[in-house]
Scaffold this active site. Sequence first.
Site, PDB file in Angstrom:
ATOM      1  N   GLY A  20      58.104   8.604  63.253  1.00  0.00           N
ATOM      2  CA  GLY A  20      59.222   8.392  62.344  1.00  0.00           C
ATOM      3  C   GLY A  20      58.716   8.165  60.938  1.00  0.00           C
ATOM      4  O   GLY A  20      57.528   7.937  60.700  1.00  0.00           O
ATOM      5  N   GLY A  23      61.287   4.663  53.982  1.00  0.00           N
ATOM      6  CA  GLY A  23      60.865   4.226  52.666  1.00  0.00           C
ATOM      7  C   GLY A  23      59.580   3.424  52.684  1.00  0.00           C
ATOM      8  O   GLY A  23      58.824   3.409  51.710  1.00  0.00           O
ATOM      9  N   MET A  24      59.297   2.732  53.797  1.00  0.00           N
ATOM     10  CA  MET A  24      58.083   1.931  53.884  1.00  0.00           C
ATOM     11  C   MET A  24      56.852   2.770  54.203  1.00  0.00           C
ATOM     12  O   MET A  24      55.725   2.347  53.969  1.00  0.00           O
ATOM     13  CB  MET A  24      58.247   0.852  54.955  1.00  0.00           C
ATOM     14  CG  MET A  24      59.261  -0.224  54.621  1.00  0.00           C
ATOM     15  SD  MET A  24      58.669  -1.352  53.353  1.00  0.00           S
ATOM     16  CE  MET A  24      57.394  -2.234  54.241  1.00  0.00           C
ATOM     17  N   GLY A  25      57.037   3.967  54.749  1.00  0.00           N
ATOM     18  CA  GLY A  25      55.911   4.807  55.136  1.00  0.00           C
ATOM     19  C   GLY A  25      56.216   5.579  56.395  1.00  0.00           C
ATOM     20  O   GLY A  25      57.375   5.863  56.696  1.00  0.00           O
ATOM     21  N   LYS A  42      51.585   2.238  62.041  1.00  0.00           N
ATOM     22  CA  LYS A  42      52.463   2.271  60.876  1.00  0.00           C
ATOM     23  C   LYS A  42      51.603   2.315  59.622  1.00  0.00           C
ATOM     24  O   LYS A  42      50.817   1.396  59.356  1.00  0.00           O
ATOM     25  CB  LYS A  42      53.379   1.053  60.850  1.00  0.00           C
ATOM     26  CG  LYS A  42      54.374   1.084  59.693  1.00  0.00           C
ATOM     27  CD  LYS A  42      55.480   0.069  59.865  1.00  0.00           C
ATOM     28  CE  LYS A  42      56.548   0.242  58.792  1.00  0.00           C
ATOM     29  NZ  LYS A  42      57.692  -0.643  59.004  1.00  0.00           N
ATOM     30  N   ASP A 137      63.447  -9.248  58.095  1.00  0.00           N
ATOM     31  CA  ASP A 137      64.002  -7.890  58.079  1.00  0.00           C
ATOM     32  C   ASP A 137      64.636  -7.556  59.426  1.00  0.00           C
ATOM     33  O   ASP A 137      64.417  -6.483  59.985  1.00  0.00           O
ATOM     34  CB  ASP A 137      62.906  -6.879  57.740  1.00  0.00           C
ATOM     35  CG  ASP A 137      63.475  -5.532  57.277  1.00  0.00           C
ATOM     36  OD1 ASP A 137      64.656  -5.501  56.882  1.00  0.00           O
ATOM     37  OD2 ASP A 137      62.734  -4.532  57.319  1.00  0.00           O
TER      38      ASP A 137
END
Length: 762
Positions: A20, A23-25, A42, A137
């Site tokens: 996947g 925006g975070m990577g 990740k 989060d």
Amino acid sequence: MPALTPGAVFAGYTIERLLGAGGMGEVYVARHPRLPRSDALKVLAAQFGADDNYRRRFEREADLAASLSHPGIVAVHDRGATEGRLWIALALIDGTDLSAALRAAPGGFAAGEVARAVTEVADALDYAGARGLIHRDVKPANILLARTGHYLLTDFGIARMGPENSDLTGTGMTLGTIAYAAPEQLRGLPVDPRADQYSFGVTAYHLLTGAQPFTGTNPVAVIMAHAQQPVPSVRPRRPDLPPAVDAVLARAMAKSPEHRFPTSRDFAAALTAALRESAPRLAPTALNPAQPGRLAATTVNPGTTGNRSFPRAAWLVLAVVALLALGALGLRAWWPDAGAEEAARLPRVPVTPILPSLAQRPGTPVWTLPGDLPPGATPSGVSALGGDADVVLFLREYYPESGARVSRLEIVDANTGQRRPGTAPVLLDGEQGRPLRCVVAAGSAACELAASGSSLDTVVFIDLTTGRVAAALPSAGRIERLLAAGDRFVLLDRPTREPKPRTVRSFTTDGRELPPIGRSGTPQDRDTLDVFDRAGLAVFNSAPDPAQPLSTWELRVIRLSDGREIYRRATAERRADRDWNVFVAGFVVDDGESPAAIHDTDGNRTADLPDGWRPSERPTLGTDPVETSVPTAIRTSKGKTTYAGIGPDTGTVLWKQDSYGVDDSPGTVPLRGVGTLLLTSSDNGRVVDAYTGDYVIPGVVGQGSVLGTDGTRIAVTRSTSGSGPRHRLEVWSGDGEVWHIESEQPPVAIAGKIYLGDIRLL
């Protein structure tokens, strides 16, 4: 830095596929550089790695997240910075996140499913909060529904220690997703676990209604709504829910933390109680835990059947009857999710090699072994004999300009293909036999040399640091199995002269023989002595002593790592293959008198098999007996054979499958090939997950030896007939053969790697 492609190496991990991106990577499925597993890797976007303050916070907080150990939290394995990008490695969960599931269920989830989700996640949040770690989060995208049906919280990568102040947020910085963030978090104020409870309340609202409670055309509008607007009612979207649900959500999402529930567990309990009051009308579709991201059938009012009225008193009578039936049958045995829930808690133990991704046929080898034969020598062949994740022993044979064939062992770094520093090739005595296989333990190797004719097989012990031969000892005849058990080597020795009782012998790593473990007894029962590598057990079936009229058959189990006898049982008759089997953490025995029981590797009886079940026949890998991941059992009724996985500590049926294959006789279903979590049933080649029973590869794998699996596909090797190459490496998936390679040399799997002649293929 562009997205990583399959096969690329990043931070030592081999990328298998993209899981996947956001925006975070990006998140990848990546092969661990040393351990036989794949992780979720990740890789954060480049701008995060360029910020020194963020880098320091990320490293500190990832370390804190790695300290968490909870069944509802996805484990953090490692973290670091590579090529300017921060990364974090997490346990790979087979399932889907709830944001993806919501896209398939735009009206929200059934009340009962939401209650289960918040209950499981709340426990994880309170566990982390009690240790001072705030998630910051919480949202549907960070809650996973595993294929086992359990909910897990993930992405603690931006979490922070609660008591600390502005260290994480910095001036004007807001982390987390605005749509779910607590007002105090959006204002940059200190936060505690009640900030996660607020986000959790927003998440629960979204799961129930399919919509976020506060929306706007820009981030400022959303922030102002969190700070000023009351929590909207769920009832316009969910008229089946009672007003009590609104009251619970309003408290969890109170503007001031002190007005919220004391803990997330308290919130979950209150929401669950409120949801139980839901009007029994047509409800939104429920998630099917067995198929994450897919939808189960909708529910109807239990007070009606079709269009006909069904008296509520009748429902009460049926409920009482059902409860009485459950009491008679035993709730745990009846409850359909009991096995799946227990399987989800069991550690996943590999049985056969875990291989890199088998999706594509390799175009080039990982490396090729350098050739350094003496001048004028003629090569005869190269093959890998054994090793571990770091070292592999190659047999190189050649003919010098004059003289007989030379056999030498080369100690090679499994990752580079170069000879290990400080070692020299080991020249072997051709009169002792030809090397067949090697095993490694505690920095040493034991290699089997198979003799020809009436000569005795030999085992050679080699120091892998220096390449020095520590000892060379003859066997009593033929070596049937050679394996490592703890810090010792064990071999199954079969004499060539009468009497021929097979003996299990053990040695230190430098070749000193330890006291004998035992012998099988008389020749007629020699085929019932087996040694098991992963479980580290030897099973003896000893016949009655003709000199002792009152002696009986005995079944004995010996632990190989220390030679201790952990089980002995006198039996009225010989226990056949179908009366016992071995799994990675113990063994199962039906002694013909007491109920069939499960034992651990200390010999302790941990559970009985359920009524009507008996041990399945021992599985094999090729010709060698092997263990299964969990105990396996079988039952036969009216010509139908059913096999099952069993909970080792409870005797619970984890799953069961009927077998109708043409090669499955009603009496037995031998398990043949095994993978990480996989078993193959009989010769029909069907592969099932050993923990869930789900078919992974339903097609015919064919006859051959299983080399390993990548979790989706399996690799097998077979000998070919006729002209052309003599060996064939095949990779199979549920859709059939994926690819194959033909070769003169047999493929060999060692510690999650495949070797072919002088190359490392995978």
